[in-house]
Write an enzyme that holds these catalytic residues in place. Structure first.
Site, PDB file in Angstrom:
ATOM      1  N   GLU A 179      51.249  33.008 -30.665  1.00  0.00           N
ATOM      2  CA  GLU A 179      51.605  32.515 -29.766  1.00  0.00           C
ATOM      3  C   GLU A 179      49.998  33.402 -29.213  1.00  0.00           C
ATOM      4  OE1 GLU A 179      51.600  29.223 -29.172  1.00  0.00           O
ATOM      5  OE2 GLU A 179      53.897  29.132 -29.191  1.00  0.00           O
ATOM      6  N   HIS A 180      49.100  31.883 -28.058  1.00  0.00           N
ATOM      7  CA  HIS A 180      47.499  32.956 -27.931  1.00  0.00           C
ATOM      8  C   HIS A 180      47.144  33.707 -29.335  1.00  0.00           C
ATOM      9  CE1 HIS A 180      48.066  30.443 -24.532  1.00  0.00           C
ATOM     10  NE2 HIS A 180      49.430  31.121 -24.061  1.00  0.00           N
ATOM     11  N   THR A 181      47.179  33.310 -29.564  1.00  0.00           N
ATOM     12  CA  THR A 181      46.430  34.312 -31.560  1.00  0.00           C
ATOM     13  C   THR A 181      45.297  33.712 -31.332  1.00  0.00           C
ATOM     14  OG1 THR A 181      48.122  33.922 -32.710  1.00  0.00           O
ATOM     15  CG2 THR A 181      48.380  35.826 -31.749  1.00  0.00           C
ATOM     16  N   ALA A 236      53.227  18.017 -22.940  1.00  0.00           N
ATOM     17  CA  ALA A 236      54.588  18.443 -23.108  1.00  0.00           C
ATOM     18  C   ALA A 236      54.136  20.045 -24.459  1.00  0.00           C
ATOM     19  CB  ALA A 236      55.782  17.136 -24.039  1.00  0.00           C
ATOM     20  N   GLY A 237      52.702  20.910 -24.805  1.00  0.00           N
ATOM     21  CA  GLY A 237      52.245  21.393 -25.425  1.00  0.00           C
ATOM     22  C   GLY A 237      52.796  21.190 -27.094  1.00  0.00           C
ATOM     23  N   LEU A 238      52.925  19.478 -27.093  1.00  0.00           N
ATOM     24  CA  LEU A 238      52.904  19.241 -28.571  1.00  0.00           C
ATOM     25  C   LEU A 238      51.772  18.829 -29.041  1.00  0.00           C
ATOM     26  CD1 LEU A 238      56.233  18.201 -27.905  1.00  0.00           C
ATOM     27  CD2 LEU A 238      56.623  19.820 -28.969  1.00  0.00           C
ATOM     28  N   SER A 285      49.484  16.596 -27.824  1.00  0.00           N
ATOM     29  CA  SER A 285      49.464  15.387 -28.333  1.00  0.00           C
ATOM     30  C   SER A 285      47.695  14.903 -28.024  1.00  0.00           C
ATOM     31  CB  SER A 285      49.876  14.313 -26.947  1.00  0.00           C
ATOM     32  OG  SER A 285      49.804  14.762 -25.369  1.00  0.00           O
ATOM     33  N   ASP A 333      45.828  23.898 -33.235  1.00  0.00           N
ATOM     34  CA  ASP A 333      46.448  22.573 -33.298  1.00  0.00           C
ATOM     35  C   ASP A 333      45.966  21.480 -33.995  1.00  0.00           C
ATOM     36  OD1 ASP A 333      47.252  24.114 -31.056  1.00  0.00           O
ATOM     37  OD2 ASP A 333      46.718  22.973 -29.284  1.00  0.00           O
TER      38      ASP A 333
HETATM   39  C1  GLA Z   1      47.118  25.791 -26.500  1.00  0.00           C
HETATM   40  C2  GLA Z   1      46.067  25.434 -27.157  1.00  0.00           C
HETATM   41  C3  GLA Z   1      45.831  26.570 -29.184  1.00  0.00           C
HETATM   42  C4  GLA Z   1      46.666  28.036 -28.610  1.00  0.00           C
HETATM   43  C5  GLA Z   1      47.910  27.805 -27.765  1.00  0.00           C
HETATM   44  C6  GLA Z   1      48.018  29.011 -27.162  1.00  0.00           C
HETATM   45  O1  GLA Z   1      47.490  24.912 -26.828  1.00  0.00           O
HETATM   46  O2  GLA Z   1      45.601  24.542 -27.366  1.00  0.00           O
HETATM   47  O3  GLA Z   1      44.508  26.242 -29.289  1.00  0.00           O
HETATM   48  O4  GLA Z   1      45.571  28.830 -28.301  1.00  0.00           O
HETATM   49  O5  GLA Z   1      47.366  26.827 -26.900  1.00  0.00           O
HETATM   50  O6  GLA Z   1      48.737  29.337 -28.868  1.00  0.00           O
END
Ligand code: GLA
Length: 380
Positions: free
Chosen positions: A29-31, A118-120, A122, A167
């Protein structure tokens, strides 16, 4: 379903349909915007599109989820913040034209069951789905990396969200029953089989990521600053990908407390992804789960992108039988957690988390037992 919905809206069948899944990130995450490693999977929640050609230069778009519509001319594609949901498609069409592809007017309808904000992903699902749709409609040939780059460009340069490449990559190139291990520096990837012994369970905190956009940008800048300051000590790294924990230890006096924490998260998270891939390939799911837990702690304490509700969901999850690992997933500040749960324990887990979360926060969590699924380009 999309055929029926399209027929209801436009009174005829669509000429073409396309779809793209959302995604969940298992670890890393955040990489991605630090040239690092990620391990997401596409999920069995999708956005579907139907479209029919028109004789003019107009694009008419209907959002099944918002029950709203708008139209625009291909001659002047602008952002429309009154119909913000249409900007992902607008951006894709604009950049396809800029790249020299010939488009024509269409009636489009789209919608699906990827929860929003929601962080999925969309939004990535809409972008990748819009590219896949356009390829079919206008006979455009793009290689998979061009699809991913175009979809990301719509997000970065049209919607103006400075996301990394994870994503769009996994929405396009995910594979059924597999996670996708991606090196965000050179974009090489491989699919890693997921064991049938476990389920990926996603818990949506219901907290919408109000802070996510501004804090995301701040984290991005902090990572760049950390690299620049490490450079003053003679460490010639282009990104935190090229830094290890020993480098950080040696140079720690050149970094502020905050920058040290941010860098430590990214550097340690990259290490965890590499180890997680090995674990998965060896079938060591216990070790994989422990890495997820460590990832959450690092995101909470060093990167500071969790929030109380996500922490509650993780703590609750780790008290349930059959849970191997749990962590926040996506950008943070709300959205979802991802949990690795033994297959037989998944259903009781769903019930227990819903109940416990409501007790602890007064909020209702949606909980999804997910299947790793094919990306939008799987049938292309
Ligand atoms: C969001 C961003 C991704 C990624 C994540 C964190 O989903 O769209 O590119 O940076 O945050 O891992």
């Amino acid at each position: 379903m999309i055929q029926e919905a399209f027929d209801k809206i436009y009174g005829t069948a669509p000429d073409v349909i396309a779809r793209s899944p959302g995604r969940v990130n298992l670890i890393g995450e955040h990489t991605d915007y630090n040239d690092g490693f990620v391990l997401p999977a596409a999920i069995d929640r999708t956005i579907a599109f139907g479209a029919r050609r028109r004789k003019d230069n107009v694009v008419h778009v209907y959002s099944i989820d918002f029950q709203d519509e708008t139209e625009f001319s291909l001659d002047a594609i602008e952002r429309d913040d009154q119909h913000g949901w249409s900007n992902y498609l607008r951006g894709v069409l604009k950049f396809l034209q800029e790249d020299g592809h010939r488009l024509a007017g269409v009636d489009v309808a789209f919608g699906g069951n990827v929860p929003r904000e929601a962080g999925l992903s969309s939004s990535a699902a809409v972008e990748v789905g819009a590219v896949a749709l356009s390829m079919k409609l206008f006979n455009i040939e793009l290689d998979p990396l061009e699809v991913v780059r175009l979809a990301r460009r719509a997000e970065n340069e049209f919607v103006n969200v400075p996301c990394g490449i994870m994503d769009q990559f996994v929405c396009a190139l995910g594979k059924r029953d597999h996670a996708l291990f991606l090196d965000c520096r050179d974009l090489t990837y491989r699919h890693v089989p997921l064991s049938g012994r476990v389920k990926i369970v996603v818990c949506d905190s219901g907290v919408r990521r109000a802070l996510a956009a501004s804090e995301y940008e701040i984290r991005l800048q902090q990572c760049r600053q950390a690299v620049a300051q490490l450079g003053t000590t003679g460490l010639a790294a282009k990104s935190l990908r090229e830094v290890d924990l020993t480098d950080l230890e040696v140079a720690r006096h050149t970094l502020s407390e905050v920058l040290l924490k941010r860098a430590r998260h990214v550097v340690s998270e990259n290490g965890r992804v590499l180890k997680a891939v090995q674990d998965l390939e060896k079938g060591d799911l216990d070790s994989f789960g422990k890495l997820m837990i460590a990832s959450h702690e690092s995101l909470r304490d060093d990167y500071e992108v969790s929030c109380r509700e996500l922490d509650v969901l993780v703590e609750l999850a780790l008290r349930q039988p059959g849970v191997l690992g749990a962590r926040m997933t996506g950008a943070g500040f709300g959205g979802c957690t991802v949990n690795l749960v033994q297959a037989g324990a998944a259903q009781p887990f769903v019930e227990a988390v819903k109940e416990g979360y409501h007790k602890a926060t007064g909020l209702n969590a949606e909980v999804y037992v997910c299947e790793a699924s094919d990306g939008a380009l799987a049938d292309a």
